[in-house]
Scaffold this motif. Structure first.
Motif, PDB file in Angstrom:
ATOM      1  N   ASP A 127       0.829  -1.205   0.000  1.00 23.86           N
ATOM      2  CA  ASP A 127       0.000   0.000   0.000  1.00 23.86           C
ATOM      3  C   ASP A 127       0.868   1.261   0.000  1.00 23.86           C
ATOM      4  OD1 ASP A 127      -2.290   1.510   0.038  1.00 23.86           O
ATOM      5  OD2 ASP A 127      -2.532   1.403   2.208  1.00 23.86           O
ATOM      6  N   THR A 128       1.474   1.540  -1.142  1.00 23.87           N
ATOM      7  CA  THR A 128       2.297   2.736  -1.298  1.00 23.87           C
ATOM      8  C   THR A 128       1.618   3.655  -2.304  1.00 23.87           C
ATOM      9  OG1 THR A 128       4.350   1.553  -0.842  1.00 23.87           O
ATOM     10  CG2 THR A 128       4.540   3.608  -2.075  1.00 23.87           C
ATOM     11  N   PRO A 129       1.369   4.897  -1.932  1.00 23.22           N
ATOM     12  CA  PRO A 129       0.699   5.804  -2.871  1.00 23.22           C
ATOM     13  C   PRO A 129       1.605   6.156  -4.056  1.00 23.22           C
ATOM     14  CG  PRO A 129       1.263   6.960  -0.844  1.00 23.22           C
ATOM     15  CD  PRO A 129       1.638   5.524  -0.652  1.00 23.22           C
ATOM     16  N   ALA A 130       1.181   5.768  -5.242  1.00 26.55           N
ATOM     17  CA  ALA A 130       1.976   6.014  -6.444  1.00 26.55           C
ATOM     18  C   ALA A 130       2.105   7.504  -6.743  1.00 26.55           C
ATOM     19  CB  ALA A 130       1.362   5.280  -7.632  1.00 26.55           C
ATOM     20  N   HIS A 131       1.170   8.304  -6.255  1.00 28.35           N
ATOM     21  CA  HIS A 131       1.229   9.744  -6.543  1.00 28.35           C
ATOM     22  C   HIS A 131       2.421  10.420  -5.871  1.00 28.35           C
ATOM     23  CE1 HIS A 131      -0.355  10.853  -2.586  1.00 28.35           C
ATOM     24  NE2 HIS A 131      -1.243   9.884  -2.741  1.00 28.35           N
ATOM     25  N   ASP A 132       3.099   9.712  -4.960  1.00 24.84           N
ATOM     26  CA  ASP A 132       4.311  10.254  -4.336  1.00 24.84           C
ATOM     27  C   ASP A 132       5.525  10.145  -5.259  1.00 24.84           C
ATOM     28  OD1 ASP A 132       2.877  10.844  -2.080  1.00 24.84           O
ATOM     29  OD2 ASP A 132       3.602   9.129  -0.924  1.00 24.84           O
ATOM     30  N   TYR A 133       5.350   9.529  -6.412  1.00 18.33           N
ATOM     31  CA  TYR A 133       6.456   9.279  -7.341  1.00 18.33           C
ATOM     32  C   TYR A 133       6.219  10.004  -8.659  1.00 18.33           C
ATOM     33  CZ  TYR A 133       7.773   5.636  -4.092  1.00 18.33           C
ATOM     34  OH  TYR A 133       8.156   4.957  -2.965  1.00 18.33           O
ATOM     35  N   ARG A 134       7.302  10.466  -9.241  1.00 18.00           N
ATOM     36  CA  ARG A 134       7.199  11.104 -10.554  1.00 18.00           C
ATOM     37  C   ARG A 134       6.991  10.056 -11.645  1.00 18.00           C
ATOM     38  NH1 ARG A 134      11.446  15.201 -13.466  1.00 18.00           N
ATOM     39  NH2 ARG A 134      10.113  15.646 -15.242  1.00 18.00           N
ATOM     40  N   HIS A 135       7.623   8.886 -11.468  1.00 18.81           N
ATOM     41  CA  HIS A 135       7.532   7.810 -12.454  1.00 18.81           C
ATOM     42  C   HIS A 135       7.148   6.507 -11.764  1.00 18.81           C
ATOM     43  CE1 HIS A 135       9.628  10.540 -15.122  1.00 18.81           C
ATOM     44  NE2 HIS A 135      10.604  10.633 -14.241  1.00 18.81           N
ATOM     45  N   VAL A 136       6.294   5.736 -12.426  1.00 19.23           N
ATOM     46  CA  VAL A 136       5.922   4.408 -11.947  1.00 19.23           C
ATOM     47  C   VAL A 136       6.113   3.438 -13.105  1.00 19.23           C
ATOM     48  CG1 VAL A 136       4.077   2.943 -11.047  1.00 19.23           C
ATOM     49  CG2 VAL A 136       4.251   5.334 -10.301  1.00 19.23           C
ATOM     50  N   VAL A 137       6.888   2.381 -12.852  1.00 16.12           N
ATOM     51  CA  VAL A 137       7.112   1.332 -13.841  1.00 16.12           C
ATOM     52  C   VAL A 137       6.441   0.075 -13.311  1.00 16.12           C
ATOM     53  CG1 VAL A 137       8.845  -0.070 -15.033  1.00 16.12           C
ATOM     54  CG2 VAL A 137       9.307   2.352 -14.556  1.00 16.12           C
ATOM     55  N   ILE A 138       5.635  -0.572 -14.148  1.00 12.63           N
ATOM     56  CA  ILE A 138       4.917  -1.774 -13.731  1.00 12.63           C
ATOM     57  C   ILE A 138       5.456  -2.966 -14.510  1.00 12.63           C
ATOM     58  CG2 ILE A 138       2.668  -2.890 -13.506  1.00 12.63           C
ATOM     59  CD1 ILE A 138       1.452  -0.019 -13.632  1.00 12.63           C
ATOM     60  N   ASP A 139       6.031  -3.918 -13.785  1.00 10.39           N
ATOM     61  CA  ASP A 139       6.498  -5.176 -14.368  1.00 10.39           C
ATOM     62  C   ASP A 139       5.334  -6.154 -14.250  1.00 10.39           C
ATOM     63  OD1 ASP A 139       8.008  -7.288 -15.341  1.00 10.39           O
ATOM     64  OD2 ASP A 139       9.079  -7.621 -13.462  1.00 10.39           O
ATOM     65  N   THR A 140       4.704  -6.471 -15.369  1.00  8.62           N
ATOM     66  CA  THR A 140       3.469  -7.252 -15.348  1.00  8.62           C
ATOM     67  C   THR A 140       3.714  -8.752 -15.451  1.00  8.62           C
ATOM     68  OG1 THR A 140       3.159  -7.236 -17.743  1.00  8.62           O
ATOM     69  CG2 THR A 140       2.275  -5.357 -16.507  1.00  8.62           C
ATOM     70  N   GLN A 141       2.677  -9.481 -15.171  1.00  5.08           N
ATOM     71  CA  GLN A 141       2.684 -10.930 -15.356  1.00  5.08           C
ATOM     72  C   GLN A 141       2.681 -11.224 -16.854  1.00  5.08           C
ATOM     73  OE1 GLN A 141      -0.457 -12.863 -13.225  1.00  5.08           O
ATOM     74  NE2 GLN A 141      -0.374 -14.692 -14.475  1.00  5.08           N
ATOM     75  N   ALA A 142       3.371 -12.281 -17.261  1.00  3.19           N
ATOM     76  CA  ALA A 142       3.370 -12.676 -18.671  1.00  3.19           C
ATOM     77  C   ALA A 142       1.984 -13.185 -19.070  1.00  3.19           C
ATOM     78  CB  ALA A 142       4.409 -13.767 -18.916  1.00  3.19           C
ATOM     79  N   ARG A 143       1.697 -13.097 -20.342  1.00  2.94           N
ATOM     80  CA  ARG A 143       0.459 -13.601 -20.925  1.00  2.94           C
ATOM     81  C   ARG A 143      -0.797 -13.008 -20.275  1.00  2.94           C
ATOM     82  NH1 ARG A 143       4.280 -17.273 -20.850  1.00  2.94           N
ATOM     83  NH2 ARG A 143       3.851 -18.104 -18.802  1.00  2.94           N
ATOM     84  N   PRO A 144      -0.956 -11.680 -20.334  1.00 10.65           N
ATOM     85  CA  PRO A 144      -2.164 -11.090 -19.749  1.00 10.65           C
ATOM     86  C   PRO A 144      -3.407 -11.494 -20.540  1.00 10.65           C
ATOM     87  CG  PRO A 144      -0.987  -9.454 -21.035  1.00 10.65           C
ATOM     88  CD  PRO A 144      -0.118 -10.685 -20.995  1.00 10.65           C
ATOM     89  N   THR A 145      -4.508 -11.602 -19.842  1.00  7.59           N
ATOM     90  CA  THR A 145      -5.777 -11.862 -20.523  1.00  7.59           C
ATOM     91  C   THR A 145      -6.157 -10.599 -21.298  1.00  7.59           C
ATOM     92  OG1 THR A 145      -7.118 -11.000 -18.716  1.00  7.59           O
ATOM     93  CG2 THR A 145      -6.526 -13.359 -18.621  1.00  7.59           C
TER      94      THR A 145
END
Length: 133
Positions: free
Chosen positions: A61-79
């Motif tokens: 539970d970390t507020p992303a708005h505290d960051y200038r950049h957010v990188v999301i490493d996703t799960q492979a094979r998204p639906t």
């Protein structure tokens, strides 16, 4: 800026791309990498030593708005549904392609085709990377 990295195949370098991208973005502002891949490879890298950016899992539970950049490493094979949600919630989606770098294999796969079409309907920026191998 929110950037997600996705792929329709595992083992193509999503986490490596996410880590390097987060490292670069950190030089331009506070950066958060969110590891949503069940393998938790980015978390494992973060546990090995000091990184210049923060790494959390998707349940933290970390507020992303505290960051200038957010990188999301996703799960492979998204639906297709997950792919559409990603496309709608980020400014850039990096689609890591297979090692030959072509999209041909992606668009002939019916599941990938549905997800690809869903993304194109959103109309956001798309960057396709070939494999890093």
């Amino acid at each position: 800026m929110i950037i997600a990295i996705a792929s329709f195949k595992g083992g193509v370098g999503k986490t490596t791309t996410a880590m390097h991208l987060a490292g670069f973005l950190q030089t331009h502002g506070r950066t958060l990498l969110i590891d949503t891949d069940p393998n938790q490879s980015a978390i494992a890298w973060a546990n090995r030593g000091q990184l210049p950016f923060d790494v959390i899992d998707e349940w933290h539970d970390t507020p992303a708005h505290d960051y200038r950049h957010v990188v999301i490493d996703t799960q492979a094979r998204p639906t297709p549904k997950d792919f559409a949600i990603l496309a709608d919630s980020c400014e850039f989606l990096i689609l890591q392609a297979a090692s030959d770098g072509s999209l041909t294999g992606l668009v002939h796969n019916s599941r990938a085709r549905k997800a690809w079409d869903a993304y194109r309907q959103v109309g956001q920026e798309l960057l396709v990377l070939g494999g890093l191998a």
